[in-house]
Structure formats: C-alpha cells, structure tokens
Write a protein that holds these residues in place. Sequence first.
Motif, mmCIF file in Angstrom:
data_model
loop_
_atom_site.group_PDB
_atom_site.id
_atom_site.type_symbol
_atom_site.label_atom_id
_atom_site.label_comp_id
_atom_site.label_asym_id
_atom_site.label_seq_id
_atom_site.Cartn_x
_atom_site.Cartn_y
_atom_site.Cartn_z
ATOM 1 N N VAL A 205 2.742 8.342 2.642
ATOM 2 C CA VAL A 205 2.988 9.268 3.749
ATOM 3 C C VAL A 205 2.504 10.667 3.381
ATOM 4 N N ASP A 206 2.716 11.056 2.100
ATOM 5 C CA ASP A 206 2.216 12.361 1.646
ATOM 6 C C ASP A 206 0.694 12.425 1.749
ATOM 7 N N ARG A 207 0.027 11.313 1.349
ATOM 8 C CA ARG A 207 -1.428 11.293 1.463
ATOM 9 C C ARG A 207 -1.849 11.400 2.929
ATOM 10 N N LEU A 208 -1.126 10.691 3.787
ATOM 11 C CA LEU A 208 -1.451 10.740 5.209
ATOM 12 C C LEU A 208 -1.225 12.149 5.761
ATOM 13 N N ALA A 209 -0.097 12.761 5.386
ATOM 14 C CA ALA A 209 0.176 14.123 5.847
ATOM 15 C C ALA A 209 -0.882 15.094 5.328
ATOM 16 N N GLY A 210 -1.280 14.915 4.054
ATOM 17 C CA GLY A 210 -2.331 15.780 3.507
ATOM 18 C C GLY A 210 -3.645 15.602 4.250
ATOM 19 N N ALA A 211 -3.966 14.352 4.601
ATOM 20 C CA ALA A 211 -5.212 14.110 5.340
ATOM 21 C C ALA A 211 -5.160 14.750 6.721
ATOM 22 N N VAL A 212 -4.014 14.614 7.395
ATOM 23 C CA VAL A 212 -3.880 15.217 8.728
ATOM 24 C C VAL A 212 -3.991 16.730 8.638
ATOM 25 N N GLU A 213 -3.317 17.323 7.643
ATOM 26 C CA GLU A 213 -3.398 18.776 7.480
ATOM 27 C C GLU A 213 -4.835 19.210 7.163
ATOM 28 N N ILE A 225 -8.323 7.455 4.564
ATOM 29 C CA ILE A 225 -7.209 7.215 3.657
ATOM 30 C C ILE A 225 -7.338 5.812 3.079
ATOM 31 N N PRO A 226 -7.251 5.654 1.741
ATOM 32 C CA PRO A 226 -7.286 4.305 1.162
ATOM 33 C C PRO A 226 -6.122 3.466 1.671
ATOM 34 N N VAL A 227 -6.395 2.247 2.048
ATOM 35 C CA VAL A 227 -5.375 1.353 2.610
ATOM 36 C C VAL A 227 -5.056 0.281 1.581
ATOM 37 N N GLU A 228 -3.752 0.143 1.267
ATOM 38 C CA GLU A 228 -3.304 -0.867 0.318
ATOM 39 C C GLU A 228 -2.136 -1.631 0.934
ATOM 40 N N GLU A 230 -0.087 -4.557 3.411
ATOM 41 C CA GLU A 230 0.002 -4.878 4.831
ATOM 42 C C GLU A 230 1.279 -4.329 5.455
ATOM 43 N N ASP A 231 1.895 -3.320 4.816
ATOM 44 C CA ASP A 231 3.153 -2.803 5.343
ATOM 45 C C ASP A 231 2.891 -1.779 6.444
ATOM 46 N N GLU A 232 3.997 -1.147 6.892
ATOM 47 C CA GLU A 232 3.886 -0.199 8.002
ATOM 48 C C GLU A 232 3.030 1.001 7.628
ATOM 49 N N ILE A 233 3.123 1.449 6.359
ATOM 50 C CA ILE A 233 2.317 2.589 5.925
ATOM 51 C C ILE A 233 0.831 2.225 5.979
ATOM 52 N N ALA A 234 0.508 0.983 5.571
ATOM 53 C CA ALA A 234 -0.890 0.547 5.627
ATOM 54 C C ALA A 234 -1.374 0.492 7.071
ATOM 55 N N ARG A 235 -0.515 0.013 7.968
ATOM 56 C CA ARG A 235 -0.892 -0.013 9.391
ATOM 57 C C ARG A 235 -1.115 1.399 9.920
ATOM 58 N N LEU A 236 -0.223 2.318 9.520
ATOM 59 C CA LEU A 236 -0.379 3.698 9.956
ATOM 60 C C LEU A 236 -1.666 4.304 9.410
ATOM 61 N N SER A 237 -1.999 3.989 8.149
ATOM 62 C CA SER A 237 -3.232 4.511 7.561
ATOM 63 C C SER A 237 -4.450 3.953 8.286
ATOM 64 N N ARG A 238 -4.415 2.645 8.596
ATOM 65 C CA ARG A 238 -5.538 2.067 9.339
ATOM 66 C C ARG A 238 -5.676 2.725 10.710
ATOM 67 N N SER A 239 -4.545 2.958 11.356
ATOM 68 C CA SER A 239 -4.598 3.597 12.678
ATOM 69 C C SER A 239 -5.172 5.004 12.566
ATOM 70 N N PHE A 240 -4.774 5.729 11.509
ATOM 71 C CA PHE A 240 -5.314 7.077 11.334
ATOM 72 C C PHE A 240 -6.812 7.022 11.078
#
Length: 478
Positions: A205-213, A225-228, A230-240
């Motif tokens: 989530v920190d990586r995602l927030a940093g990417a958005v910022e 964002i590197p995706v690792e 199949e959890d919710e964070i990975a889905r969110l990263s793929r969506s981003f």
Amino acid sequence: MIDKFRALPLRSRLALLVAVAVAVAVAAVSVTCWFVVRGKLYDEIDAKLKSQNAPLQSGDIDLALRNCSPTPAGRTGYGPMPVYYVQLARADSDKPCVSAYSAGTVKVDGSDQQVARDADPTVLTFRNGTDTTGKDVRVLTVAALVQGPTGGVVTDTAVMIAYPLKETEGTLNDLALLLLIVSGVGVVGAGAAGLWVARAGLKPVDRLAGAVEHVARTEDLTVRIPVEGEDEIARLSRSFNSMTAALASSRDRQAQLIADAGHELRTPLTSLRTNIELLARSDETGRAIPPADRAALMASVKAQMTELAALIGDLQELSRPDAVDRGPLKVVALHEIAEAALARARLRGPELAFVAELTPWYVRAEPAALERAVVNVLDNAVKFSPPGSTVEVALKAGDLTVRDHGPGIPADELPHVFERFWRSPSARALPGSGLGLSIVARTVQQSGGEISLGPAAGGGTRAVIRLPGAATPPPSEP
C-alpha cells in the motif's frame, strides 16, 4: 475518542486493534482459568470437609449442648494444633457451641440457623465465612438429629465444620498475579506483533501511495507497480497499472489528435488567410481585382470556411470520450434514416443516379449520431463517384450496403481507412478532413454494430454497416 482514533495512521490503528483484540481474548481466558482453578480448589476443600462429617455420638452432642462454650476452651494435652473448626449451631441462637478440639470459632449466620431449622441431614450446605479473628474459612453446615435427655428428637441443631482458606487464597492470588503478568506480556507482544504485521502488510500500500503521489506530483504516467501474488493488494496494483496505462494512452491519443488537428487546420487557414489578404490589399491599394478573379476568390473563401467548419465539427465529435453520455439510445427506424440521408446525398450529387432498396429495420441507437454516420458513408460514395455513375443503396436484414462505381480503394490502403486524419494519396486533392469514416466506425460500434469496406465486384467500393435490430419495432416502443 473516535475522531482521535481515526486520526491515527492506518498501521497504528491496526496495531491498536490487534492489541485490544488480544487483550480481550487473554482477559477472557485468564478469568475463565482463574474461576476454573478456584472451583477445583474449593471442590478439594469441600471433599475434605465431607470426610470430616462423621456421625457424632448423641452423648457428645448432648454434652456439647450442656457445656455450651463460644470458644474451644477445655482442650487438654499437648497434641498438634487442630486444623478444622468444629462447632454446633442452634436455630434459636447465633452463639455457637464450640468443640474443645476446634481450631477456632466460626461466626454463625442466618443460613446456618436455617439448616438447623430444616433438620435435613441429607442436605450439605457450603459457604465462605470468617472466624472470630477475621480469617476466611470454608464452612460445611449439616443438620444433626440426636436424642435429647427426655428421649425426644432434637431437630434444631446443625453441625458446622470449617477449613481455613489462607493457603487456597494465597494460591489463587499467586495465580491471578501470574495471569496478569502473562496477559500484560501477551498484550504488549501482540501490539508489537500487530505493528510489525501492519508494517509488513502495508508495504504494498505504501508503494501504491508513493506511486500515486509521484503521478500527482510529476504527471508521469509511465510508473508501474510490481505485482506479486493474487491478493487484494495485487488486484489493486493491477488496477492502478491498468488505469495509468489507460491514462497514458488517452493522453497520447489526445496529443496526437491535437497535433493532427493542428496540421489539418493549417492548410485551410493558410489558404483562407492568403485569399483574405489579397482582398484586403486590393482595397488598401485601390487596385481592383478583375470581377472573375474576385468571384473566384470569394468562392474559394466560402469553400474554405465550409471545409473549416466541417473539420471543427468533426474534431468536436471525436474529442468526446466514449464514456460521455451522448444522449439516450432510442429505437429508431434505420430505413427512415437512410431515406433522409439519401435525400441529402442527391442534393450533393445531382449528376449521379441513386438506386435504393430499403426494407424496414429498427435498431437501438442515438438518432442524430446514426444519421450523421450514414450521411458520411453516402458523402464518400458521392465524392468518389464519377459523373453519370450510379450509387446503389440497400438495406436488408440489418445490413445497410452502399456501393459506388468509383476508382475503389487499393488493398494496401484498406487497413487505414478508419484511422483519424488518414486520407488516400489519390484523395488528398479532394475536400475532406479524413475524419468521416472514423466517426462512422465509432458511432456504429457504440450502437453494437460493425462496419466494413472492401472492393465491389466490377469496380468501385462497397461499404456495409451491420446493426442488430428487428424488422418490426418493439411493442413498448412503436
């Protein structure tokens, strides 16, 4: 309090929630454990008291009642100090009759007197009490039935046997302290573990927030964002990543549209400016332009303004995103739209012959956009048809076919006909912006159909628009 909790960072809230959850669980387990141990210890004491409840000789009870003493006076010998409290309680008095071999005197309360009044030796009553010195004891009270001096049955006496609780209470206090220490260590450890887990779990989530910022600060849409996993964070990263890719593609298309529009606008604007400057210079210098040349200049200005207005309209049409509401879809008669478009095409190509065979077909589409698409297809047929030729239009089972007898489209150019601003080298001298077929393809696709262009048998071009629909309108939408 809730506002302060919400103001904490997410990892702090997670750690606090974990600590609270563990604290509640540990407290529940500790309290349950303490009560279970307490019950077991009391059961052991109760068993000891039962073992001491041997039947008493009636003479002993008579003697105790005649020599009733509130304290264990009269004990002789130098034997060990007794452990148990042994005394009698009467129903009509709160003063006990204490055995000489009792460890002390237990206070008599109303429950002991009630046992004496009930006179049921099968009922064993246990309670916690105190002796006369304030020490806590466990008391067994049971009714005693004895023969009185006159031979009658005495039913108002109860035997009280007690055992001190000092050791038991010490054990329970030590257990409570131990459970409290273990609970405290467990809660602190759970809080630390929760904070560590929150930090580890929130790294994506920190990586995602940093990417958005970073994107918000630099508008750099190439960030991924590197995706690792199949959890919710990975889905969110793929969506981003998909979102940034779509935004980058949209921005590139927008930049390309602006560049292409600037290129296309430059030619008519330059020509228009040149003609207007010629007219203005003629007026400033007083040198009149021959009437024929002036009429040609005015006609050229008018044609260039018309072409410029059409180009601007096409650009406005293409600049609207697909997701923007383009108006409600309605059930429209495609054959009627085709007839209206044919009427406009006949005005633009008076030297051409039009052959039409239109059968009823109803589709769901935006009426104005669909009519514009059909008009664009017919305009292309008019533009590329030689004078005196025929344009054939047919509508059968949802297939609208427009066939001209012009030069046709080379095979190597067919893949590009629906691209924006693309124009065949042979058609660049003709009026147009190269956006008409792009608008047609977009409108047809939004209506759930498809369009294709290809060579016609015998020469010319054949355009086919296929739209889903029905030969009769739905009953609810005539």
